[in-house]
Design a protein around this motif. Structure first.
Motif, short mmCIF file in Angstrom:
data_model
loop_
_atom_site.label_atom_id
_atom_site.label_comp_id
_atom_site.label_asym_id
_atom_site.label_seq_id
_atom_site.Cartn_x
_atom_site.Cartn_y
_atom_site.Cartn_z
N ASP A 1 0.86 -1.17 0.00
CA ASP A 1 0.00 0.00 0.00
C ASP A 1 0.90 1.23 0.00
O ASP A 1 1.92 1.25 0.67
N SER A 2 0.54 2.23 -0.74
CA SER A 2 1.36 3.45 -0.75
C SER A 2 0.56 4.65 -0.27
O SER A 2 0.93 5.79 -0.54
N SER A 3 -0.52 4.40 0.45
CA SER A 3 -1.34 5.52 0.93
C SER A 3 -0.93 5.92 2.35
O SER A 3 -1.60 5.61 3.32
N GLU B 1 19.55 8.25 -0.30
CA GLU B 1 18.98 7.36 -1.30
C GLU B 1 17.48 7.20 -1.11
O GLU B 1 16.71 7.19 -2.07
N ALA B 2 17.08 7.06 0.15
CA ALA B 2 15.66 6.88 0.45
C ALA B 2 14.87 8.16 0.18
O ALA B 2 13.71 8.09 -0.22
N GLN B 3 15.50 9.31 0.37
CA GLN B 3 14.81 10.57 0.10
C GLN B 3 14.42 10.66 -1.37
O GLN B 3 13.30 11.02 -1.71
N HIS B 4 15.33 10.32 -2.25
CA HIS B 4 15.03 10.36 -3.68
C HIS B 4 13.89 9.41 -4.03
O HIS B 4 12.98 9.74 -4.78
N LYS B 5 13.94 8.21 -3.47
CA LYS B 5 12.91 7.20 -3.74
C LYS B 5 11.56 7.64 -3.16
O LYS B 5 10.51 7.44 -3.78
N ALA B 6 11.58 8.25 -1.97
CA ALA B 6 10.34 8.70 -1.33
C ALA B 6 9.67 9.79 -2.16
O ALA B 6 8.45 9.76 -2.36
N VAL B 7 10.45 10.73 -2.64
CA VAL B 7 9.89 11.81 -3.46
C VAL B 7 9.26 11.22 -4.72
O VAL B 7 8.16 11.61 -5.13
N VAL C 1 5.81 9.39 -3.87
CA VAL C 1 4.63 10.20 -3.54
C VAL C 1 4.29 11.22 -4.63
O VAL C 1 3.39 12.03 -4.44
N ARG C 2 4.96 11.14 -5.73
CA ARG C 2 4.72 12.09 -6.82
C ARG C 2 3.24 12.19 -7.17
O ARG C 2 2.73 13.24 -7.50
N HIS C 3 2.52 11.06 -7.10
CA HIS C 3 1.12 11.03 -7.52
C HIS C 3 0.16 10.94 -6.34
O HIS C 3 -1.01 10.63 -6.53
N PHE C 4 0.65 11.19 -5.12
CA PHE C 4 -0.19 11.08 -3.94
C PHE C 4 -0.11 12.37 -3.13
O PHE C 4 0.91 13.05 -3.15
N ALA C 5 -1.17 12.65 -2.40
CA ALA C 5 -1.14 13.77 -1.46
C ALA C 5 -0.50 13.25 -0.18
O ALA C 5 -1.16 12.65 0.66
N CYS C 6 0.79 13.45 -0.08
CA CYS C 6 1.53 12.87 1.04
C CYS C 6 2.70 13.80 1.37
O CYS C 6 3.31 14.39 0.49
#
Length: 148
Positions: free
Chosen positions: A75-77, A87-93, A96-101
């Motif tokens: 789940d990505s909500s 590394e995780a910061q880049h992946k996290a951004v 959430v590109r398509h989510f309100a997060c």
């Protein structure tokens, strides 16, 4: 107040083997089932035995933690994604590109970089654990500790 808590928080780091499992365990200890908490890494890793040891010192059992990657998220909500490594910061951004997060970056030292005796290495892990505890407690205050 507990009402201000997000419904779901994801902690992420490079291997989901040291920093993010610590953060997940601490968040669960502070908030129980009031907040859904999960953690992942950018790459596949193996749970670090020093993490199990230093978390056990504060009564949190992470021995059954199974490191997972972003690709294994069911789940990505999430309301908040906290990244603990660059590394995780880049992946996290990207995630959430398509989510309100909300994405937060908490640069956190990687204690696996410390060499020396077992005790010196454990001390580095304890410092990371304690830093994460303070940061989580301040950012997501438990009921009764809410800022006025």
């Amino acid at each position: 107040m507990a009402g201000d808590l997000p419904g779901a928080v994801l902690f992420c780091c490079t291997f989901n083997a040291v920093r993010s499992p610590m953060a997940e365990g601490i968040m669960k200890r502070l908030h129980g089932k009031r907040v859904f908490v999960d953690s992942v890494g950018v790459k596949h890793g193996e749970l670090d035995p020093f993490v199990v040891a230093v978390m056990d010192e504060i009564g949190i059992d992470v021995s059954r933690h199974k490191p997972r990657t972003f690709d294994e998220l069911e789940d990505s909500s999430f309301d908040v994604v906290v990244s603990l490594s660059p590394e995780a910061q880049h992946k996290a951004v990207d995630l959430v590109r398509h989510f309100a997060c909300e994405v937060e970056y908490w640069p956190t030292f990687d204690p696996t970089a410390v060499e020396g005796s077992r005790e010196m290495r454990l001390d580095a892990y304890r410092q990371v654990r304690d830093e994460l505890w303070r940061h989580i407690r301040d950012r997501f205050p438990p009921a009764g500790m809410a800022r006025e």
